[in-house]
Design a protein around this motif. Structure first.
Motif, PDB file in Angstrom:
ATOM      1  N   SER A   6      -0.881  -2.248  18.205  1.00 23.82           N
ATOM      2  CA  SER A   6      -1.148  -1.512  16.964  1.00 23.82           C
ATOM      3  C   SER A   6      -2.489  -1.878  16.338  1.00 23.82           C
ATOM      4  CB  SER A   6      -0.028  -1.759  15.941  1.00 23.82           C
ATOM      5  OG  SER A   6      -0.173  -3.039  15.339  1.00 23.82           O
ATOM      6  N   HIS A   7      -3.240  -2.786  16.987  1.00 27.52           N
ATOM      7  CA  HIS A   7      -4.498  -3.229  16.379  1.00 27.52           C
ATOM      8  C   HIS A   7      -5.349  -3.897  17.452  1.00 27.52           C
ATOM      9  CE1 HIS A   7      -6.517  -4.611  12.500  1.00 27.52           C
ATOM     10  NE2 HIS A   7      -7.189  -5.270  13.423  1.00 27.52           N
ATOM     11  N   CYS A   8      -6.323  -3.147  17.960  1.00 32.96           N
ATOM     12  CA  CYS A   8      -7.111  -3.647  19.093  1.00 32.96           C
ATOM     13  C   CYS A   8      -8.535  -3.131  18.942  1.00 32.96           C
ATOM     14  CB  CYS A   8      -6.483  -3.137  20.388  1.00 32.96           C
ATOM     15  SG  CYS A   8      -7.407  -3.607  21.851  1.00 32.96           S
ATOM     16  N   HIS A   9      -9.485  -4.069  18.827  1.00 36.72           N
ATOM     17  CA  HIS A   9     -10.874  -3.665  18.582  1.00 36.72           C
ATOM     18  C   HIS A   9     -11.610  -3.369  19.886  1.00 36.72           C
ATOM     19  CE1 HIS A   9     -10.591  -4.521  14.316  1.00 36.72           C
ATOM     20  NE2 HIS A   9     -10.071  -5.689  14.593  1.00 36.72           N
ATOM     21  N   LEU A  10     -11.164  -2.304  20.564  1.00 37.26           N
ATOM     22  CA  LEU A  10     -11.894  -1.869  21.760  1.00 37.26           C
ATOM     23  C   LEU A  10     -13.288  -1.374  21.400  1.00 37.26           C
ATOM     24  CD1 LEU A  10      -9.035  -0.013  23.642  1.00 37.26           C
ATOM     25  CD2 LEU A  10     -10.167  -2.129  24.365  1.00 37.26           C
ATOM     26  N   GLY A  93      -8.502   1.290   7.449  1.00 37.19           N
ATOM     27  CA  GLY A  93      -8.718  -0.149   7.624  1.00 37.19           C
ATOM     28  C   GLY A  93      -9.497  -0.449   8.884  1.00 37.19           C
ATOM     29  N   GLU A  94      -9.644  -1.735   9.209  1.00 38.62           N
ATOM     30  CA  GLU A  94      -8.840  -2.673   8.485  1.00 38.62           C
ATOM     31  C   GLU A  94      -9.544  -3.120   7.220  1.00 38.62           C
ATOM     32  OE1 GLU A  94      -9.654  -5.929  11.807  1.00 38.62           O
ATOM     33  OE2 GLU A  94      -8.634  -6.824  10.106  1.00 38.62           O
ATOM     34  N   THR A  95      -8.708  -3.407   6.217  1.00 39.79           N
ATOM     35  CA  THR A  95      -9.221  -3.916   4.958  1.00 39.79           C
ATOM     36  C   THR A  95      -8.377  -5.134   4.578  1.00 39.79           C
ATOM     37  OG1 THR A  95      -9.895  -3.254   2.747  1.00 39.79           O
ATOM     38  CG2 THR A  95      -7.802  -2.355   3.555  1.00 39.79           C
ATOM     39  N   LEU A 170       1.045  -5.048   7.243  1.00 42.98           N
ATOM     40  CA  LEU A 170       0.502  -6.410   7.231  1.00 42.98           C
ATOM     41  C   LEU A 170       0.103  -6.708   8.661  1.00 42.98           C
ATOM     42  CD1 LEU A 170       3.013  -8.502   5.084  1.00 42.98           C
ATOM     43  CD2 LEU A 170       1.034  -7.169   4.311  1.00 42.98           C
ATOM     44  N   HIS A 171      -1.200  -6.558   8.938  1.00 45.88           N
ATOM     45  CA  HIS A 171      -1.697  -6.744  10.296  1.00 45.88           C
ATOM     46  C   HIS A 171      -1.860  -8.231  10.555  1.00 45.88           C
ATOM     47  CE1 HIS A 171      -5.403  -7.807  12.392  1.00 45.88           C
ATOM     48  NE2 HIS A 171      -6.067  -7.786  11.275  1.00 45.88           N
ATOM     49  N   SER A 172      -1.527  -8.670  11.785  1.00 45.00           N
ATOM     50  CA  SER A 172      -1.682 -10.059  12.174  1.00 45.00           C
ATOM     51  C   SER A 172      -1.052 -10.954  11.102  1.00 45.00           C
ATOM     52  CB  SER A 172      -3.174 -10.369  12.315  1.00 45.00           C
ATOM     53  OG  SER A 172      -3.370 -11.403  13.205  1.00 45.00           O
ATOM     54  N   THR A 220      -2.655  -7.168  19.449  1.00 46.05           N
ATOM     55  CA  THR A 220      -3.454  -8.298  19.940  1.00 46.05           C
ATOM     56  C   THR A 220      -4.546  -8.719  18.967  1.00 46.05           C
ATOM     57  OG1 THR A 220      -4.913  -6.761  21.093  1.00 46.05           O
ATOM     58  CG2 THR A 220      -3.139  -7.802  22.393  1.00 46.05           C
ATOM     59  N   ASP A 221      -5.101  -7.783  18.171  1.00 45.92           N
ATOM     60  CA  ASP A 221      -6.348  -8.024  17.439  1.00 45.92           C
ATOM     61  C   ASP A 221      -7.460  -8.416  18.422  1.00 45.92           C
ATOM     62  OD1 ASP A 221      -7.916  -7.897  15.164  1.00 45.92           O
ATOM     63  OD2 ASP A 221      -7.395  -9.891  14.440  1.00 45.92           O
ATOM     64  N   ALA A 222      -7.342  -7.958  19.681  1.00 43.44           N
ATOM     65  CA  ALA A 222      -8.372  -8.235  20.687  1.00 43.44           C
ATOM     66  C   ALA A 222      -9.729  -7.737  20.166  1.00 43.44           C
ATOM     67  CB  ALA A 222      -8.019  -7.516  21.985  1.00 43.44           C
TER      68      ALA A 222
END
Ligand code: ZN
Length: 275
Positions: A6-10, A93-95, A170-172, A220-222
């Motif tokens: 749900s959150h991956c900085h490709l 986001g992300e914020t 609420l990410h990560s 992952t927040d990769a």
């Protein structure tokens, strides 16, 4: 096990050379949805460019991270807010707030959080929230809850904009159990990353047990926050499987049932981006 990230900085430079291979490897590992969030104007534009190249991505988010809060001026913010109208943008986001590293001053972070929260309410696209305090402290978490309440989250404003869908994620997730419970009362969803395995983050296991099944996500927040087993130098979306299995263990749930739930949650919380 079916999976989402749900959150991956490709859109980060670390993936500039091999995003196609990374996305293919994630697919082989069972990852069916990847959401790519921006953190400033350029990365928000880059996220939209990626979904143009890889329609299998499940949407993007545009917004301004607390680290970049002081750098994004009103003109750049207006351009980001205009991007939010794109149908492939499924979240804002992300914020959030980061009082650990404080790369932007606190007042700039608060002003930035307010404009992002207002944009989420105006568009009906949920806010993706980063929140970190120094180890052992909770000032960022308490300030975030206060700002969400002041903006109307948990009240009529978010019910009008979101109905029964979560108005924020609420990410990560990080922080005390009662903070997570207060956010759940405001209707938030909770996304678990490799941060959960780090020293000082032991509360996350208990928080994970308290989240209703339909409000849970994993990420992952990769390229950051590698879980155990993933390469330290660059986390990748396929490694979300480590975190998802840990979540299943914590909750005493069957991984395959949890996986199906995660995919359904992702689609309900973010909707499906048009391809
Ligand atoms: Zn992130």
């Amino acid at each position: 096990m079916r999976l989402v990230d749900s959150h991956c900085h490709l859109n980060a430079e670390q993936f500039a050379g091999d995003a196609a291979e990374v996305i293919a490897a994630a697919g082989l590992a069972g990852v069916e949805r990847i959401l790519v969030p921006g953190w400033d104007e350029a990365s928000s534009i880059a996220a939209l460019a990626l979904i143009g190249r890889f329609p299998r991505l499940a949407g993007v988010a545009v917004g301004v991270h607390p680290h970049a809060a002081a750098e994004v001026d009103p003109a750049a913010w207006a351009r980001i807010a205009a991007l939010a109208a794109d149908r492939r943008v499924v979240a804002i986001g992300e914020t959030g707030l980061d009082f650990d590293r404080m790369w932007s001053p606190a007042d700039a972070q608060l002003a930035n959080l307010r404009r992002n929260l207002a944009l989420a309410l105006a568009t009906g696209k949920p806010a993706i929230l980063h929140c970190r305090s120094k180890v052992g402290e909770r000032d960022a978490q308490d300030a975030l809850l206060a700002e969400m309440r002041a903006a109307g989250f948990g009240g009529e404003a978010s019910r009008d904009a979101f109905g029964s869908r979560p108005p924020a994620i609420l990410h990560s997730v990080s922080g005390p159990v009662d903070y997570v419970e207060a956010a759940l009362e405001l209707g938030c969803a909770v996304s678990v990353s490799g941060l959960a395995f780090r020293r000082g983050e032991e509360a996350t296991a208990e928080s994970v047990r308290r989240v209703a099944a339909e409000r849970l996500l994993v990420e992952t927040d990769a390229p950051y926050l590698s879980p155990p087993g993933a390469p330290r130098r660059r986390n990748e979306p396929e490694w979300v499987r480590v975190t998802a299995r840990w979540v299943a263990d914590c909750r005493g749930e069957d991984p395959d049932e949890l996986g199906a739930q995660l995919v359904a949650n992702h689609d309900r919380i973010f909707g499906r981006a048009p391809v």
